[in-house]
Design an enzyme around this catalytic site. Structure first.
Site, mmCIF file in Angstrom:
data_model
loop_
_atom_site.group_PDB
_atom_site.id
_atom_site.type_symbol
_atom_site.label_atom_id
_atom_site.label_comp_id
_atom_site.label_asym_id
_atom_site.label_seq_id
_atom_site.Cartn_x
_atom_site.Cartn_y
_atom_site.Cartn_z
ATOM 1 N N CYS A 59 1.392 -2.393 15.294
ATOM 2 C CA CYS A 59 1.420 -2.034 13.878
ATOM 3 C C CYS A 59 0.761 -3.133 13.053
ATOM 4 O O CYS A 59 1.129 -4.308 13.147
ATOM 5 C CB CYS A 59 2.866 -1.830 13.427
ATOM 6 S SG CYS A 59 3.040 -1.523 11.650
ATOM 7 N N CYS A 70 6.178 -7.055 6.922
ATOM 8 C CA CYS A 70 7.295 -6.613 7.753
ATOM 9 C C CYS A 70 7.612 -7.700 8.772
ATOM 10 O O CYS A 70 6.706 -8.319 9.338
ATOM 11 C CB CYS A 70 6.942 -5.314 8.478
ATOM 12 S SG CYS A 70 8.303 -4.621 9.453
ATOM 13 N N GLU A 119 0.826 -1.202 0.000
ATOM 14 C CA GLU A 119 0.000 0.000 0.000
ATOM 15 C C GLU A 119 0.865 1.260 0.000
ATOM 16 O O GLU A 119 1.988 1.260 0.509
ATOM 17 C CB GLU A 119 -0.939 -0.002 1.209
ATOM 18 C CG GLU A 119 -2.000 -1.089 1.105
ATOM 19 C CD GLU A 119 -2.919 -1.167 2.311
ATOM 20 O OE1 GLU A 119 -4.127 -1.391 2.115
ATOM 21 O OE2 GLU A 119 -2.431 -1.020 3.450
ATOM 22 N N SER A 147 12.434 6.070 7.626
ATOM 23 C CA SER A 147 12.070 5.677 8.983
ATOM 24 C C SER A 147 12.617 4.288 9.294
ATOM 25 O O SER A 147 12.748 3.441 8.408
ATOM 26 C CB SER A 147 10.545 5.678 9.127
ATOM 27 O OG SER A 147 10.156 5.252 10.412
ATOM 28 N N CYS A 191 3.615 8.617 1.182
ATOM 29 C CA CYS A 191 4.137 7.637 2.139
ATOM 30 C C CYS A 191 4.266 6.310 1.408
ATOM 31 O O CYS A 191 3.262 5.753 0.942
ATOM 32 C CB CYS A 191 3.185 7.521 3.329
ATOM 33 S SG CYS A 191 3.659 6.269 4.544
ATOM 34 N N CYS A 228 -1.071 6.112 10.137
ATOM 35 C CA CYS A 228 0.170 5.500 10.600
ATOM 36 C C CYS A 228 -0.112 4.206 11.357
ATOM 37 O O CYS A 228 -0.932 4.170 12.273
ATOM 38 C CB CYS A 228 0.908 6.487 11.501
ATOM 39 S SG CYS A 228 2.515 5.917 12.046
ATOM 40 N N ASN A 231 -3.392 4.654 16.287
ATOM 41 C CA ASN A 231 -4.510 4.357 15.404
ATOM 42 C C ASN A 231 -4.954 2.909 15.600
ATOM 43 O O ASN A 231 -4.126 2.027 15.837
ATOM 44 C CB ASN A 231 -4.093 4.588 13.946
ATOM 45 C CG ASN A 231 -3.813 6.054 13.675
ATOM 46 O OD1 ASN A 231 -4.663 6.909 13.897
ATOM 47 N ND2 ASN A 231 -2.607 6.359 13.209
ATOM 48 N N CYS A 250 6.388 -5.324 15.435
ATOM 49 C CA CYS A 250 5.941 -4.323 16.409
ATOM 50 C C CYS A 250 4.473 -4.582 16.740
ATOM 51 O O CYS A 250 3.633 -4.700 15.848
ATOM 52 C CB CYS A 250 6.135 -2.919 15.854
ATOM 53 S SG CYS A 250 7.869 -2.528 15.501
#
Length: 356
Positions: free
Chosen positions: A116, A109, A89, A191, A102, A333, A290, A113
């Site tokens: 996330c 990933c 995305e 990041s 972004c 985010c 979020n 985390c």
């Protein structure tokens, strides 16, 4: 070997690919694809036979699955399908006179985390430099079609994936976004959750882009829970790497801090964070957590966020509360997961629920 896509080729590669064509063809292609943002069919300065050859031998990498727009029209989320079926995305954020894109560096990933959505879905594969660059190209076209048209001025590697875990392709994309798309280094942010080897490699590069560290905790005990890679690269080592980056590039480091209710939003957390930020003169971005399907914890209240920000400001820290955009289309985010199911994780138990 995987077939290269249209945007995988850099200028040198194009010279080899078009060795049987006049040398000015490379300039025509670069001007059309990168400066004007055109599609191959629109490059009418090229012979039709050459355009047909390029479409056949160098297909685009991103196939549009969905394109969702937020209720206020300021955020667009693109879901792309890549070769092999992986999905990623990209998010386009519109402002009155500019736009930010972004972008993702991996499909999924592996960092895990807990809060996330991408980490909850797991890792699928690396993105090539061309797949990363094409996200910018495609989003920039949409920005240019707005009324009024927007110029993409900022690129943030804050989408799906850990950029430092795909360093070679990420950095190749950074260099070409800078050189070919003419976006300045101070307008490109990479990041990381804290992969120190990648930070050190980036510090040694000639292009001084911005570094953002997803910190989220100011002590190793809590950060081990929230950001598991901290067990390998603990906070003090990470701070040393950030100091080295600042010294080498003269670019201020920013710390990202997801505000999680009763987990990392106490006044004492703000004070501990200030202790890490002060020596580096780091900027703090506070991000109200979020919602994600695999993490049943809510974000901090507005009052908690305000008190946290005010404590940081009292201690002399430069701090911003990030504008939350696109939550209703899962574009904010920490929400990107490309339609994958999330694996639920336990909430951290260490923090007392009592407010200070």
């Amino acid at each position: 070997m995987t077939q290269p896509s249209l945007y995988d080729l850099d200028r040198s590669d194009w010279g080899e690919f078009l060795s049987d064509e006049p040398k000015f063809r490379v300039d025509q292609i670069f001007n059309g694809l990168y400066h004007q943002g055109k599609e191959l069919d629109e490059l009418t300065s090229l012979p039709q036979t050459l355009r047909a050859r390029l479409k056949s031998e160098l297909p685009t990498a991103l196939q549009t699955v969905t394109q969702q727009v937020s209720d206020n029209g300021e955020t667009t989320k693109f879901l792309w399908q890549l070769s092999g079926g992986a999905r990623v995305e990209t998010v386009l954020m519109l402002y009155p006179d500019r736009a930010t894109v972004c972008i993702s560096s991996q499909a999924g990933c592996a960092m895990g985390c807990s809060f996330c959505a991408t980490g909850q879905a797991g890792f699928e594969r690396q993105l090539s430099a061309g797949e990363i660059i094409e996200q910018v190209v495609r989003a920039r076209r949409v920005a240019a079609e707005q009324q009024p048209p927007r110029r993409v001025s900022n690129i943030v590697f804050m989408g799906m994936g850990e950029p430092m875990a795909n360093f070679d392709n990420t950095w190749a994309a950074v260099q070409r976004i800078h050189d070919d798309m003419e976006i300045g280094a101070r307008h490109i942010t990479v990041s990381t959750v804290g992969l120190i080897p990648g930070i050190n490699r980036m510090a040694a590069e000639a292009l001084p882009v911005n570094l953002a560290v997803s910190l989220h905790a100011a002590d190793d005990e809590l950060r081990n829970e929230l950001v598991p890679i901290n067990r390998k690269y603990p906070l003090q080592d990470l701070m040393d790497a950030c100091a080295n980056y600042f010294a080498a590039t003269h670019r201020r480091v920013s710390f990202e801090w997801a505000m999680i209710h009763d987990v990392n939003d106490r006044i004492s957390d703000a004070q501990a964070l200030a202790g890490l930020a002060q020596p580096l003169r780091a900027h703090i971005n506070l991000i109200p957590l979020n919602p994600t399907p695999g993490y049943a914890v809510r974000g901090s209240s507005r009052n908690r966020v305000r008190a946290f920000r005010e404590e940081l400001e009292r201690l002399g820290i430069n701090v911003t509360v990030r504008d939350t955009r696109g939550t209703e289309i899962d574009a904010a985010c920490g929400q990107l997961r490309a339609g994958h199911e999330a694996t639920p994780v336990n909430r951290p138990q260490r923090r007392s629920p009592l407010a200070e």
